[in-house]
Design a protein around this motif. Structure first.
Motif, mmCIF file in Angstrom:
data_model
loop_
_atom_site.group_PDB
_atom_site.id
_atom_site.type_symbol
_atom_site.label_atom_id
_atom_site.label_comp_id
_atom_site.label_asym_id
_atom_site.label_seq_id
_atom_site.Cartn_x
_atom_site.Cartn_y
_atom_site.Cartn_z
ATOM 1 N N GLY A 139 -11.525 -20.539 10.637
ATOM 2 C CA GLY A 139 -11.394 -19.473 11.591
ATOM 3 C C GLY A 139 -10.396 -19.512 12.556
ATOM 4 O O GLY A 139 -10.069 -18.575 13.293
ATOM 5 N N GLN A 140 -9.314 -20.384 12.049
ATOM 6 C CA GLN A 140 -8.220 -20.841 13.388
ATOM 7 C C GLN A 140 -6.993 -20.267 12.669
ATOM 8 O O GLN A 140 -6.514 -21.009 11.825
ATOM 9 N N TYR A 141 -6.547 -19.055 12.993
ATOM 10 C CA TYR A 141 -5.476 -18.295 12.212
ATOM 11 C C TYR A 141 -4.951 -17.312 13.172
ATOM 12 O O TYR A 141 -5.794 -16.614 13.977
ATOM 13 N N LEU A 142 -3.674 -16.712 12.874
ATOM 14 C CA LEU A 142 -3.289 -15.569 13.361
ATOM 15 C C LEU A 142 -3.292 -14.386 12.217
ATOM 16 O O LEU A 142 -2.715 -14.890 10.905
ATOM 17 N N GLU A 143 -3.693 -13.203 12.536
ATOM 18 C CA GLU A 143 -3.565 -12.069 11.645
ATOM 19 C C GLU A 143 -2.667 -10.908 12.186
ATOM 20 O O GLU A 143 -2.566 -10.559 13.309
ATOM 21 N N GLU A 144 -1.828 -10.590 11.103
ATOM 22 C CA GLU A 144 -0.999 -9.486 11.426
ATOM 23 C C GLU A 144 -1.176 -8.427 10.389
ATOM 24 O O GLU A 144 -1.562 -8.725 9.226
ATOM 25 N N ASN A 145 -1.108 -7.142 10.712
ATOM 26 C CA ASN A 145 -1.340 -5.874 9.810
ATOM 27 C C ASN A 145 0.281 -5.538 9.601
ATOM 28 O O ASN A 145 0.955 -5.276 10.412
ATOM 29 N N ARG A 146 0.537 -5.527 8.311
ATOM 30 C CA ARG A 146 1.797 -5.239 7.883
ATOM 31 C C ARG A 146 1.937 -3.833 6.858
ATOM 32 O O ARG A 146 0.942 -3.785 6.131
ATOM 33 N N PHE A 147 2.734 -2.786 7.518
ATOM 34 C CA PHE A 147 2.352 -1.599 6.683
ATOM 35 C C PHE A 147 3.483 -1.599 5.463
ATOM 36 O O PHE A 147 4.441 -2.307 5.176
ATOM 37 N N LEU A 148 2.953 -0.820 4.222
ATOM 38 C CA LEU A 148 3.655 -0.651 3.099
ATOM 39 C C LEU A 148 4.426 0.819 3.078
ATOM 40 O O LEU A 148 3.777 1.418 3.902
ATOM 41 N N LEU A 149 5.199 0.965 2.205
ATOM 42 C CA LEU A 149 5.835 2.134 1.935
ATOM 43 C C LEU A 149 5.395 2.841 0.446
ATOM 44 O O LEU A 149 4.989 1.801 -0.243
ATOM 45 N N GLU A 150 4.891 3.804 0.635
ATOM 46 C CA GLU A 150 4.650 4.652 -0.750
ATOM 47 C C GLU A 150 5.685 5.481 -1.161
ATOM 48 O O GLU A 150 6.328 5.978 0.015
ATOM 49 N N VAL A 151 5.934 5.759 -2.442
ATOM 50 C CA VAL A 151 6.928 6.527 -2.722
ATOM 51 C C VAL A 151 6.484 7.491 -3.834
ATOM 52 O O VAL A 151 5.773 6.980 -4.890
ATOM 53 N N GLU A 152 7.110 8.525 -3.934
ATOM 54 C CA GLU A 152 6.621 9.747 -4.998
ATOM 55 C C GLU A 152 7.934 10.216 -5.454
ATOM 56 O O GLU A 152 8.914 10.681 -4.748
ATOM 57 N N VAL A 153 8.069 10.400 -6.961
ATOM 58 C CA VAL A 153 9.004 11.045 -7.539
ATOM 59 C C VAL A 153 8.736 12.068 -7.864
ATOM 60 O O VAL A 153 7.687 12.337 -8.786
ATOM 61 N N GLU A 154 9.147 13.491 -7.420
ATOM 62 C CA GLU A 154 8.746 14.686 -8.000
ATOM 63 C C GLU A 154 10.246 15.278 -8.865
ATOM 64 O O GLU A 154 11.157 15.432 -8.534
ATOM 65 N N ARG A 155 9.814 15.971 -10.029
ATOM 66 C CA ARG A 155 10.688 16.607 -10.784
ATOM 67 C C ARG A 155 10.028 18.174 -11.019
ATOM 68 O O ARG A 155 8.869 18.158 -11.716
ATOM 69 N N ASN A 156 10.844 19.173 -10.794
ATOM 70 C CA ASN A 156 10.198 20.407 -11.133
ATOM 71 C C ASN A 156 8.815 20.913 -10.818
ATOM 72 O O ASN A 156 8.004 21.428 -11.179
ATOM 73 N N GLY A 157 8.951 20.300 -9.259
ATOM 74 C CA GLY A 157 7.459 20.537 -8.674
ATOM 75 C C GLY A 157 6.220 19.640 -9.093
ATOM 76 O O GLY A 157 5.206 20.084 -8.663
ATOM 77 N N GLN A 158 6.449 18.750 -9.916
ATOM 78 C CA GLN A 158 5.612 17.810 -10.395
ATOM 79 C C GLN A 158 5.690 16.491 -9.974
ATOM 80 O O GLN A 158 6.703 15.972 -10.052
#
Length: 294
Positions: A118-137
């Motif tokens: 239980g001896q540690y440091l904790e960090e929260n790291r955010f991720l990026l999400e990506v969407e590819v849209e073509r012709n509205g889909q």
């Protein structure tokens, strides 16, 4: 601090030095009387074991901690696979830089003993999400801990695209592409492209143009809650790629819209108690090693 009883083990396959460390790690965990669950892709590197096995993407269902043995690339893959489970991840470094995998193999037993106690440091790291849209889909999607990169793929031609941030038009750019990086990824590809180093605690995203036609296009730091949209211009006669951490590759076409935003779930990243981001910068980036004045 939480003490862990069900520990998943994964790592980079195929390297003899990684196999040696994996065997040491399993022997150590056996001495700690924890339940060990092995990634199915590494079991041939740990002969004669008797531990449960599952695919990496399911480790989060059975474990309350996952240890990754390998380089930063190994941890990036594990992060994307495990982030939605909300379990912490820690890395043992067998790569080159090791910004994310910060336990040296020589200190494995000592430092992981502290973590399991239980001896540690904790960090929260955010991720990026990506969407590819073509012709509205939505035709493809992915996520990245380090960066999302629009690039020409195998073509040597430049790309023309439009950049929007939170719905506001920013510019039309002709370049080799653009790197959209998290603070975690600011010390990776974005750094080699001339981007700034960002502290991991920052809630920010950096946009780094890749060899822009106009030299006045410079790196841009924006809020971590911003939504970035790239529109590939119709004049392009190539199909550029969208890469996530350099490991997942999505194919784009002219007129496609690519949306990048912060992922709702964050990665829990563990470090030894003495972990220091600036010390990591000094050692990994070979900053001045002389003693400070006081």
């Amino acid at each position: 601090m939480e003490q862990f009883k069900h520990v998943g083990v994964t790592g980079r396959h195929g390297r003899s030095e990684v196999a040696d460390t994996l065997r040491r790690l399993v022997t150590f965990l056996e001495s700690r009387d924890v339940t060990i669950v092995l990634d199915s892709r590494i079991t041939d590197m740990i002969p004669n074991h008797c531990h449960p096995i599952c695919v990496r993407d399911a480790l989060g269902e059975h474990c309350d901690l996952v240890i990754v043995v390998g380089g930063d690339g190994s941890l990036l893959g594990a992060a994307r696979a495990l982030v939605d489970f909300g379990i912490p991840v820690i890395g043992v470094n067998h790569g080159r830089l090791g910004f994310l995998t910060d336990i040296c193999p020589s200190e494995l037993e000592t430092l992981l003993s502290e973590v399991l106690d239980g001896q540690y440091l904790e960090e929260n790291r955010f991720l990026l999400e990506v969407e590819v849209e073509r012709n509205g889909q939505i035709i493809d999607e992915g996520c990245a801990l380090n960066d999302v990169v629009l690039h020409p793929g195998r073509s040597t031609r430049i790309i023309e695209f439009e950049l929007f941030i939170d719905g506001q038009f920013v510019y039309k750019q002709r370049s080799d592409g653009i790197i959209i990086a998290t603070p975690t990824g600011s010390t990776a590809y974005a750094l080699s492209g001339g981007g700034p180093i960002m502290h991991p605690a920052l809630d920010a995203i950096v946009l780094v143009p890749m060899f822009p036609h106009m030299l006045t296009n410079r790196p841009l730091v924006i809020s971590g809650n911003s939504e970035v949209r790239l529109v590939i211009c119709e004049v392009d006669h190539i199909d550029p790629q969208i890469s996530c951490d350099g490991q997942i590759h999505l194919l784009g076409h002219p007129n496609d819209s690519i949306t990048i935003r912060k992922k709702a779930r964050q990665l829990k990243s563990l470090h030894p108690e003495h972990h220091d981001f600036y010390d990591a910068c000094r050692s990994k980036l070979r900053w001045n090693h002389q003693e400070h004045c006081r």
